[in-house]
Design a protein around this motif. Structure first.
Motif, mmCIF file in Angstrom:
data_model
loop_
_atom_site.group_PDB
_atom_site.id
_atom_site.type_symbol
_atom_site.label_atom_id
_atom_site.label_comp_id
_atom_site.label_asym_id
_atom_site.label_seq_id
_atom_site.Cartn_x
_atom_site.Cartn_y
_atom_site.Cartn_z
ATOM 1 N N MET A 1 0.823 -1.194 0.000
ATOM 2 C CA MET A 1 0.000 0.000 0.000
ATOM 3 C C MET A 1 0.868 1.259 0.000
ATOM 4 O O MET A 1 0.523 2.232 -0.627
ATOM 5 N N ASN A 2 2.002 1.211 0.745
ATOM 6 C CA ASN A 2 2.870 2.391 0.776
ATOM 7 C C ASN A 2 3.428 2.716 -0.603
ATOM 8 O O ASN A 2 3.641 3.889 -0.912
ATOM 9 N N LYS A 3 3.684 1.700 -1.431
ATOM 10 C CA LYS A 3 4.174 1.963 -2.786
ATOM 11 C C LYS A 3 3.122 2.729 -3.580
ATOM 12 O O LYS A 3 3.446 3.655 -4.326
ATOM 13 N N THR A 4 1.872 2.341 -3.419
ATOM 14 C CA THR A 4 0.778 3.026 -4.116
ATOM 15 C C THR A 4 0.672 4.465 -3.643
ATOM 16 O O THR A 4 0.545 5.393 -4.448
ATOM 17 N N LEU A 5 0.741 4.681 -2.329
ATOM 18 C CA LEU A 5 0.649 6.035 -1.788
ATOM 19 C C LEU A 5 1.857 6.876 -2.177
ATOM 20 O O LEU A 5 1.737 8.073 -2.430
ATOM 21 N N THR A 6 3.031 6.257 -2.239
ATOM 22 C CA THR A 6 4.232 6.975 -2.675
ATOM 23 C C THR A 6 4.091 7.384 -4.136
ATOM 24 O O THR A 6 4.450 8.508 -4.514
ATOM 25 N N ALA A 7 3.537 6.500 -4.964
ATOM 26 C CA ALA A 7 3.307 6.842 -6.367
ATOM 27 C C ALA A 7 2.292 7.979 -6.479
ATOM 28 O O ALA A 7 2.452 8.888 -7.306
ATOM 29 N N TYR A 13 2.948 15.815 -6.051
ATOM 30 C CA TYR A 13 3.936 16.733 -5.486
ATOM 31 C C TYR A 13 4.694 17.466 -6.580
ATOM 32 O O TYR A 13 5.206 16.861 -7.516
ATOM 33 N N THR A 14 4.761 18.759 -6.442
ATOM 34 C CA THR A 14 5.546 19.586 -7.343
ATOM 35 C C THR A 14 6.571 20.330 -6.497
ATOM 36 O O THR A 14 6.189 21.107 -5.612
ATOM 37 N N PRO A 15 7.860 20.070 -6.717
ATOM 38 C CA PRO A 15 8.862 20.764 -5.902
ATOM 39 C C PRO A 15 8.786 22.273 -6.131
ATOM 40 O O PRO A 15 8.521 22.725 -7.248
ATOM 41 N N PRO A 16 8.984 23.042 -5.068
ATOM 42 C CA PRO A 16 8.932 24.499 -5.232
ATOM 43 C C PRO A 16 10.077 24.988 -6.109
ATOM 44 O O PRO A 16 11.177 24.435 -6.069
ATOM 45 N N GLN A 17 9.788 25.986 -6.904
ATOM 46 C CA GLN A 17 10.819 26.595 -7.736
ATOM 47 C C GLN A 17 11.599 27.559 -6.852
ATOM 48 O O GLN A 17 11.041 28.500 -6.314
ATOM 49 N N SER A 18 12.866 27.287 -6.667
ATOM 50 C CA SER A 18 13.673 28.112 -5.766
ATOM 51 C C SER A 18 15.018 28.408 -6.416
ATOM 52 O O SER A 18 16.045 27.870 -6.017
ATOM 53 N N ALA A 19 14.997 29.262 -7.412
ATOM 54 C CA ALA A 19 16.213 29.620 -8.147
ATOM 55 C C ALA A 19 17.241 30.279 -7.225
ATOM 56 O O ALA A 19 18.450 30.026 -7.346
ATOM 57 N N ASP A 52 19.035 15.507 3.081
ATOM 58 C CA ASP A 52 18.055 15.633 2.006
ATOM 59 C C ASP A 52 17.160 14.399 1.924
ATOM 60 O O ASP A 52 15.950 14.511 1.714
ATOM 61 N N ARG A 53 17.756 13.214 2.097
ATOM 62 C CA ARG A 53 16.958 11.979 2.086
ATOM 63 C C ARG A 53 15.968 11.960 3.248
ATOM 64 O O ARG A 53 14.820 11.564 3.101
ATOM 65 N N MET A 54 16.426 12.407 4.415
ATOM 66 C CA MET A 54 15.548 12.479 5.581
ATOM 67 C C MET A 54 14.378 13.421 5.327
ATOM 68 O O MET A 54 13.228 13.107 5.649
ATOM 69 N N THR A 55 14.660 14.562 4.737
ATOM 70 C CA THR A 55 13.619 15.539 4.437
ATOM 71 C C THR A 55 12.610 14.971 3.449
ATOM 72 O O THR A 55 11.397 15.130 3.620
ATOM 73 N N GLU A 56 13.093 14.294 2.420
ATOM 74 C CA GLU A 56 12.204 13.690 1.431
ATOM 75 C C GLU A 56 11.346 12.595 2.066
ATOM 76 O O GLU A 56 10.140 12.532 1.829
ATOM 77 N N ASP A 57 11.960 11.753 2.889
ATOM 78 C CA ASP A 57 11.206 10.695 3.572
ATOM 79 C C ASP A 57 10.126 11.285 4.479
ATOM 80 O O ASP A 57 9.005 10.769 4.545
ATOM 81 N N THR A 58 10.452 12.362 5.166
ATOM 82 C CA THR A 58 9.484 13.019 6.041
ATOM 83 C C THR A 58 8.327 13.590 5.237
ATOM 84 O O THR A 58 7.169 13.485 5.633
ATOM 85 N N SER A 59 8.627 14.172 4.088
ATOM 86 C CA SER A 59 7.590 14.731 3.230
ATOM 87 C C SER A 59 6.640 13.646 2.735
ATOM 88 O O SER A 59 5.419 13.799 2.788
ATOM 89 N N VAL A 60 7.192 12.529 2.271
ATOM 90 C CA VAL A 60 6.364 11.419 1.793
ATOM 91 C C VAL A 60 5.542 10.859 2.943
ATOM 92 O O VAL A 60 4.339 10.601 2.795
ATOM 93 N N ASP A 61 6.166 10.676 4.103
ATOM 94 C CA ASP A 61 5.459 10.135 5.268
ATOM 95 C C ASP A 61 4.317 11.058 5.684
ATOM 96 O O ASP A 61 3.226 10.600 6.027
ATOM 97 N N SER A 62 4.552 12.350 5.657
ATOM 98 C CA SER A 62 3.512 13.320 6.002
ATOM 99 C C SER A 62 2.337 13.217 5.034
ATOM 100 O O SER A 62 1.172 13.253 5.440
ATOM 101 N N PHE A 63 2.629 13.079 3.735
ATOM 102 C CA PHE A 63 1.577 12.928 2.742
ATOM 103 C C PHE A 63 0.768 11.668 3.005
ATOM 104 O O PHE A 63 -0.464 11.683 2.997
ATOM 105 N N ILE A 64 1.462 10.556 3.264
ATOM 106 C CA ILE A 64 0.779 9.284 3.495
ATOM 107 C C ILE A 64 -0.093 9.364 4.748
ATOM 108 O O ILE A 64 -1.250 8.920 4.736
ATOM 109 N N CYS A 65 0.417 9.960 5.818
ATOM 110 C CA CYS A 65 -0.378 10.103 7.035
ATOM 111 C C CYS A 65 -1.613 10.973 6.798
ATOM 112 O O CYS A 65 -2.707 10.653 7.266
#
Length: 103
Positions: A1-7, A13-19, A52-65
């Motif tokens: 199920m987590n794979k489906t939610l991650t997909a 998710y659209t990363p913010p544009q931060s030039a 950066d990996r920790m931040t990405e994992d937290t973002s995905v986890d927050s979305f799934i929750c």
């Protein structure tokens, strides 16, 4: 199920544009190259990659929750009969309609 939610997360998710931030990162990276030897640079870059990996994992986890919470709320709302009152645990909507009226 987590794979489906991650997909699902990846599709929404659209990363913010931060030039400005990207330019600052390049500047700092150039400063690191000038001031640190190769082993120290590698260590700092590994630290940044791990963060950066920790931040990405937290973002995905927050979305799934959040998605799971929304799913539970939607299921909870579906347990309300047309009368607007919730059913008792173990009691179906049909049981509520057929129950004798309290006087």
């Amino acid at each position: 199920m987590n794979k489906t939610l991650t997909a699902l997360y990846d599709s929404f998710y659209t990363p913010p544009q931060s030039a400005d931030t990207r330019a600052e990162i390049k500047t700092i990276h150039k400063q690191l190259i000038l001031k640190l030897d190769k082993p120290e640079r590698r260590l700092v870059l590994r630290l940044i990659d791990t963060k950066d990996r920790m931040t990405e994992d937290t973002s995905v986890d927050s979305f799934i929750c959040g998605f799971r919470l929304a799913w539970r709320l939607a299921n909870e709302l579906n347990n309300y009969p047309e009368s607007g009152r919730p059913t008792q645990p173990g009691q179906t909507e049909q049981d509520t309609r057929c129950a004798p009226q309290e006087r």
